[in-house]
Enzyme design. Structure first.
Site: not given
Length: 527
Positions: A128, A282, A153, A72
């Site tokens: 993130h 993603d 996350s 990600c």
């Protein structure tokens, strides 16, 4: 000049500018770990995603949409900047809570571009792309005026309650790290965040943002990177136990509900025809949770790998009255989101070095040739000398290197998928016709008929390598005390001392009407 003064001046300019121009709005919804085969639109037998299906059916669905990384952080960096992750240093792997760095502050994001056009900008969900020891890499430093979300996350924290009435999480999470913080701009509102109520908070804030911008005649850009369907799956009482697909299906139902409520509001405000909704995942699905994981459909392997299942994801653009329904086989990538949205809004990108291209011709007619002719597929942890692992022209794909990943399941029946498959150089490269063989099962590299195709892919890769600029990696700089802490990072015993008393759910807070009185060492004045 403070952040507050900057935002106030920008907001005043925005209001003056938009009094004389029609509203234009862009929403990007980013699912997480959502595989090509996860939506009911894509044929999953027990998924139920009626609202997303409606948008996909009535918009332009991209049969070949690629992300730049099978994990990600680098994927999100490329999406927001239109540049490959090696240019920004967002590699190897992903940012963790104890990283001291993030996306470089000199990178230009989609939010920066829209902000320069007088748009109101907000991100709701999973960032993130770094936090930093003092919050210096949070979204408000990258063109977003407002932020509500968990910055990484939700498995990168202790996770104990994922479902209403104290329902435990199915997975073990990172017990050694601080609890997941919920940020409003640069202030921690709650730590640990309440996962069962998180989606409703996100949705309320999104609806409030859209309504407020509309009533003030402001164009807006909303980036909505959700946490579904990443493990551990979570859901509110409204969706817990509702899906035949189990906990993953419950989480997917909740994601679908949020998309549906946003779409309904746009229609009620009569701004749906002036709003572009772009939806994508993603990266590919995590297969390591077996039946509780995602689904890549007909594609090979999943998250963590450069096979189609790791980097080819569901994506579509919905713009009623402008984009007619249909599918396109034209190749599109996450790199192309920034230049395409810029083109749709007449925003210049002339001063930027981009790897993305404007693919808007595919929106007007599905049979148009894609402006993207080639796409390089980089691995989870790229290194010079091996990257890109693969190259595709949209019909054929050549693998120069392959490596498995535990994210595609250590016991996967396919020997190319698990982490037991080591880094392997292929000479000649493996070659697959991914339009006829999306599962990448039949290697064509040794057939005389396909030698010109293979040579063209090899040549393009060599040229790409010679022209690529690499920034030093930024995900390796670590300091345990740099983790987000609601009290003070010097507190003891760390990390449990960082927990705040559970915040009460104030609906006005999530609508942006009131402000939290909580303090944290990340706090700075915000508007």
């Amino acid at each position: 000049m403070s952040v507050t003064e900057n935002n106030t001046r920008r907001r005043n300019r925005t209001q003056l500018h938009l009094l004389d121009t029609p509203e234009r709005h862009e929403i990007f919804v980013c699912g997480i770990d959502l595989g090509f085969g996860d939506l009911s639109f894509s044929g999953h037998p027990t998924s139920r995603t009626p609202h997303i299906d409606y948008l996909a059916t009535n918009g332009r669905f991209f049969n070949q949409f690629y992300v730049t990384s099978p994990v990600c952080s680098p994927s999100r960096a490329s999406l927001l900047t239109g540049r490959l992750q090696v240019r920004s240093g967002v590699y190897p792997g992903v940012f963790t809570p104890d990283n001291t760095l993030g996306l470089p502050r000199n990178e230009t994001t989609i939010a920066h571009l829209f902000q320069g056009q007088g748009y109101r900008t907000m991100i709701i969900g999973k960032w993130h792309l770094g936090v930093g020891a003092k919050g210096e890499y949070l979204p408000t430093h990258f063109g977003f005026e407002e932020y509500l979300g968990v910055p990484y996350s939700h498995d990168m924290c202790p996770c104990r309650v994922c479902f209403p009435d104290g329902g435990s999480c199915f997975d073990n999470c990172w017990e050694q790290d601080v609890s997941c913080p919920l940020f409003s701009n640069t202030t921690i509102l709650e730590q640990p965040v309440s996962l069962p109520t998180l989606s409703s908070r996100y949705l309320s804030r999104a609806l409030g943002f859209i309504s407020d911008a509309h009533h003030n005649n402001q164009s807006f850009f909303l980036y909505f990177p959700t946490h579904q369907i990443h493990h551990p799956q979570f859901a509110s009482k409204k969706f817990h136990g509702r899906s035949a697909r189990g906990r993953t299906g419950d989480a997917l139902l909740e994601l679908d509900w949020m998309v549906g409520e946003i779409t309904l509001l746009l229609k009620k405000l009569r701004i749906d025809s002036s709003t572009v909704i772009w939806f994508a995942s993603d990266n590919g699905p995590s297969l390591t949770r077996h039946e509780r994981g995602g689904c890549a459909g007909p594609l090979r392997c999943g998250k963590g790998t450069t096979w189609e299942g790791g980097v080819r994801v569901p994506s579509f653009v919905y713009w009623p009255g402008k984009v007619r329904p249909g599918r396109t086989n034209g190749m599109v990538s996450a790199l192309d989101v920034l230049p395409t949205l810029a083109a749709l809004t007449n925003t210049s990108t002339a001063n930027l070095t981009l790897d993305g291209v404007d693919v808007s011709p595919l929106l007007w007619a599905p049979d148009n040739k894609s402006p993207r002719e080639m796409f390089p597929v980089y691995s989870e942890s790229p290194t010079r000398g091996t990257e890109p692992f693969a190259v595709t022209d949209g019909k054929f794909k050549a693998h120069f290197y392959t490596r498995g990943s535990d994210l595609s399941d250590a016991s996967n029946y396919d020997p190319m998928c698990p982490n037991s498959h080591p880094l392997t150089h292929h000479d000649p490269p493996l070659l697959f016709d991914i339009q006829q063989d999306p599962g990448e099962r039949y290697n064509l590299a040794n057939e005389t008929l396909y030698q010109p195709v293979l040579q063209a892919l090899i040549k393009w890769r060599n040229e790409h390598i010679s022209n690529m600029t690499w920034m030093p990696p930024r995900t390796r700089s670590l300091d345990r005390r740099a983790q987000p802490c609601c009290t003070e990072s010097s507190c003891n015993p760390f990390p449990t001392c960082c927990d705040c008393p559970s915040a009460s759910y104030d609906p006005l807070e999530w609508l942006g009407v009131s402000k939290s009185k909580k303090k944290s060492h990340f706090h700075q004045p915000t508007n």
